[in-house]
Design a protein around this motif. Structure first.
Motif, PDB file in Angstrom:
ATOM      1  N   SER A  97      -6.024   9.969  -7.524  1.00  0.00           N
ATOM      2  CA  SER A  97      -5.572   9.798  -6.140  1.00  0.00           C
ATOM      3  C   SER A  97      -5.392  11.156  -5.468  1.00  0.00           C
ATOM      4  O   SER A  97      -5.022  12.139  -6.112  1.00  0.00           O
ATOM      5  N   GLY A 130       2.063  -5.523  -1.691  1.00  0.00           N
ATOM      6  CA  GLY A 130       1.717  -5.518  -0.274  1.00  0.00           C
ATOM      7  C   GLY A 130       2.014  -4.217   0.436  1.00  0.00           C
ATOM      8  O   GLY A 130       2.062  -4.177   1.675  1.00  0.00           O
ATOM      9  N   LYS A 156      -0.159  -2.276  -4.506  1.00  0.00           N
ATOM     10  CA  LYS A 156      -1.031  -3.173  -3.741  1.00  0.00           C
ATOM     11  C   LYS A 156      -0.585  -4.615  -3.897  1.00  0.00           C
ATOM     12  O   LYS A 156      -0.566  -5.393  -2.932  1.00  0.00           O
ATOM     13  N   ASP A 157      -0.231  -5.005  -5.118  1.00  0.00           N
ATOM     14  CA  ASP A 157       0.257  -6.373  -5.354  1.00  0.00           C
ATOM     15  C   ASP A 157       1.541  -6.638  -4.567  1.00  0.00           C
ATOM     16  O   ASP A 157       1.823  -7.786  -4.184  1.00  0.00           O
ATOM     17  N   CYS A 159      -3.144   6.650  -1.184  1.00  0.00           N
ATOM     18  CA  CYS A 159      -2.906   5.657  -2.226  1.00  0.00           C
ATOM     19  C   CYS A 159      -1.662   4.864  -1.858  1.00  0.00           C
ATOM     20  O   CYS A 159      -0.830   5.322  -1.067  1.00  0.00           O
ATOM     21  N   ALA A 160      -1.538   3.676  -2.454  1.00  0.00           N
ATOM     22  CA  ALA A 160      -0.416   2.801  -2.132  1.00  0.00           C
ATOM     23  C   ALA A 160       0.833   3.119  -2.944  1.00  0.00           C
ATOM     24  O   ALA A 160       1.951   2.860  -2.498  1.00  0.00           O
ATOM     25  N   ASN A 176      -0.445   2.405  -8.373  1.00  0.00           N
ATOM     26  CA  ASN A 176      -1.272   1.945  -7.255  1.00  0.00           C
ATOM     27  C   ASN A 176      -1.553   0.453  -7.293  1.00  0.00           C
ATOM     28  O   ASN A 176      -1.477  -0.229  -6.269  1.00  0.00           O
ATOM     29  N   SER A 177      -1.864  -0.089  -8.461  1.00  0.00           N
ATOM     30  CA  SER A 177      -2.152  -1.521  -8.555  1.00  0.00           C
ATOM     31  C   SER A 177      -0.910  -2.339  -8.237  1.00  0.00           C
ATOM     32  O   SER A 177      -0.972  -3.329  -7.483  1.00  0.00           O
ATOM     33  N   PRO A 203       1.325  -0.541   1.990  1.00  0.00           N
ATOM     34  CA  PRO A 203       0.138   0.033   2.644  1.00  0.00           C
ATOM     35  C   PRO A 203      -0.590   1.014   1.734  1.00  0.00           C
ATOM     36  O   PRO A 203       0.028   1.659   0.886  1.00  0.00           O
ATOM     37  N   GLU A 204      -1.881   1.136   1.927  1.00  0.00           N
ATOM     38  CA  GLU A 204      -2.697   1.999   1.079  1.00  0.00           C
ATOM     39  C   GLU A 204      -2.726   3.438   1.567  1.00  0.00           C
ATOM     40  O   GLU A 204      -3.492   4.255   1.046  1.00  0.00           O
TER      41      GLU A 204
END
Length: 516
Positions: free
Chosen positions: A430, A461, A458-459, A443-444, A454-455, A463-464
């Protein structure tokens, strides 16, 4: 005035004026591990505190990456490691050399200008290991990919009686002594291009580290003392003494990358129980002792007055407490000690705790004692700074991400920030870019070991994109990407420009604009 002296004609005249350079790189030591930087530290670092009093402290210094190998590549080449084939992670056992054969390194540059050079300590930049069957080592998996089954099998094909090629002595150093990586095989010391002894045994499972060959009697607690003794011997060595190839009429560059306080967390008996932060804190205090031994050696050799001495760390700390020479991440915090100080995150993360590191420099007569700078600097800046110190230009294909920080070191006036921007990189690849107070993270999550990764982010919700104003939010708690889309756009474009152009340092006939 200094540059005028250093650019006097005649190589011999020049080298008489050049300073010795000692660069000590701790391994996994956080900003909060130094007692003069962290009033709540449960660790005492009197020698580093002395170094701070006698030199300059940079409060906004950054490693080129949040993990080991990429930072070391950047220090030696002045180039971000993500431009190399290693786009994430680190090198693993039996990986080949990462620094390109034709790339100018800091050691190579200083040798060109009359220095003798040495690397003592952790290399972690790959070797060309000789094989028993004559095949190329590790042609099955790419650099940086962890596959324990394949790597364990590769160990059985290494010919330890033969010369190891394309290591430090082919990348700018006259002399090398170290153990490569303390928790990787082979468990032995390497001097120049050969192992000291033949690693004919297999490391017992009860000993910390990845499996693999070991020399008989290998002792993890003796690694740091051995490296310290060798560095002291090098500093005090007479002309041409031993394998050092020291010329007393020439200045020297000693790159001294330590193996501590990285795992295996193995303080000697002299340091066990001396800190208030468990075995980890004890190991940090052993690092401080090593710094003191180097300072003492320079004084006894009569070299302290003409030596630029730098201490920093390769990335943040994972904060392991040292249980069984390791321990869970952040477990040292049970002692009330935070290696990351007030920063969010730890080693491997894109957040400040991953790459915001201690940085001290002493150069009597050139650096103001007890001074402090909040200038943003990066480990990649060593090459350009040394070039400026010697008054020698770098070729355009070297040090593409290296800025000259000599004005900040010496407390000289300058009219704008030295670095246009600084790129950060986490273990999973990242990116982040920092300019002034603004830090943009592509990256989130953490991009590393902290939750949320990061995963997970994202799960959840999240922001990235993350945007932080570090002047108001050093802990990176308030994501401002929605409120400042223009900042996101400008920094994203600048990061893309750095990627596309293959460099972040402007060429001599260009200038940069600065985002306020």
């Amino acid at each position: 005035m200094l540059l005028g002296l250093l650019t006097a004609s005649g190589c011999n005249q020049d080298t008489e004026k050049y300073p010795n350079i000692v660069y000590i790189l701790a391994d996994d030591m956080g900003y909060g591990d130094v007692s003069c930087l962290n009033p709540d530290a449960k660790i005492s670092t009197p020698n580093l505190d002395q170094l701070a009093r006698e030199g300059i402290t940079f409060t906004d210094a950054h490693s080129g990456s949040a993990v080991c190998t990429p930072t070391r590549y950047g220090i030696l080449t002045g180039r971000y490691c993500w431009r190399s084939p290693l786009k994430s992670s680190v090198l693993w056992p039996w990986d080949g050399p990462l620094i390109e054969p034709d790339r100018l390194t800091i050691g190579g540059f200083l040798k060109q200008h009359g220095y003798t050079t040495a690397c003592i300590g952790k290399w972690h930049l790959g070797w060309e290991w000789p094989t028993l069957d004559g095949s190329g080592m590790n042609e099955e998996i790419p650099k940086g990919k962890w596959d324990p089954a394949i790597r364990d099998r590769l160990a059985g094909n290494v010919d330890f009686s033969a010369e190891i090629k394309n290591g430090p002595v082919t990348r700018g150093f006259d002399y090398y002594f170290g153990d490569d990586v303390p928790n990787f095989p082979p468990y032995c010391f390497i001097e120049n291009n050969r192992t000291i002894g033949l690693p004919s045994m297999t490391k017992p499972d009860s000993m910390f580290g990845n499996p693999g060959p070991m020399v008989e009697g290998w002792n993890l607690e003796e690694v740091m003392p051995a490296l310290t003794r060798k560095a002291v011997e090098y500093i005090k060595a007479g002309a041409g003494e031993g394998l050092f190839k020291r010329d007393r009429d020439k200045p020297f560059f000693l790159y001294f990358p330590l193996t501590a306080p990285h795992t295996p967390i193995a303080p000697t008996a002299d340091f066990q129980g001396r800190s208030g932060a468990g075995a980890y804190g004890d190991f940090v205090q052993e690092v401080d002792w090593t710094v003191g031994q180097v300072m003492k050696a320079l004084e006894e050799a009569g070299m302290a007055g003409n030596t630029l001495l730098i201490f920093t760390s390769d990335n943040g700390s994972p904060g392991r407490d040292g249980t069984d020479m390791g321990g869970p991440i952040n477990s040292v915090r049970k002692f009330g000690h935070n290696p990351s100080y007030v920063f969010r995150g730890i080693k491997a993360d894109i957040w400040e705790g991953g790459h915001h590191v201690p940085f001290f420099a002493r150069w009597p007569g050139k650096i103001i004692p007890g001074s402090q700078s909040d200038e943003i600097i990066c480990h990649t800046d060593l090459l350009a700074t040394c070039a400026a110190m010697l008054g020698r230009p770098l070729p355009n294909d070297a040090g593409e991400d290296s800025y000259n920080i000599l004005p900040a070191l010496q407390g000289e006036p300058y009219d704008k920030p030295i670095r246009e921007a600084t790129v950060h990189h986490s273990i999973d690849g990242s990116f982040s870019i920092r300019q002034g107070k603004w830090k943009l993270e592509i990256c989130a999550g953490s991009g590393g070991w902290s939750d949320p990764g990061n995963s997970m982010a994202k799960d959840m919700g999240l922001p990235e994109i993350q945007l932080y104003d570090l002047s108001m939010d050093l802990r990176e708690e308030r994501n401002l990407y929605v409120q400042y889309p223009e900042v996101v756009e400008e920094l994203s474009s600048l990061l893309q420009k750095y990627m596309d152009e293959g460099r972040s340092v402007p060429l001599p006939d260009t200038a940069y604009a600065y985002l306020e």
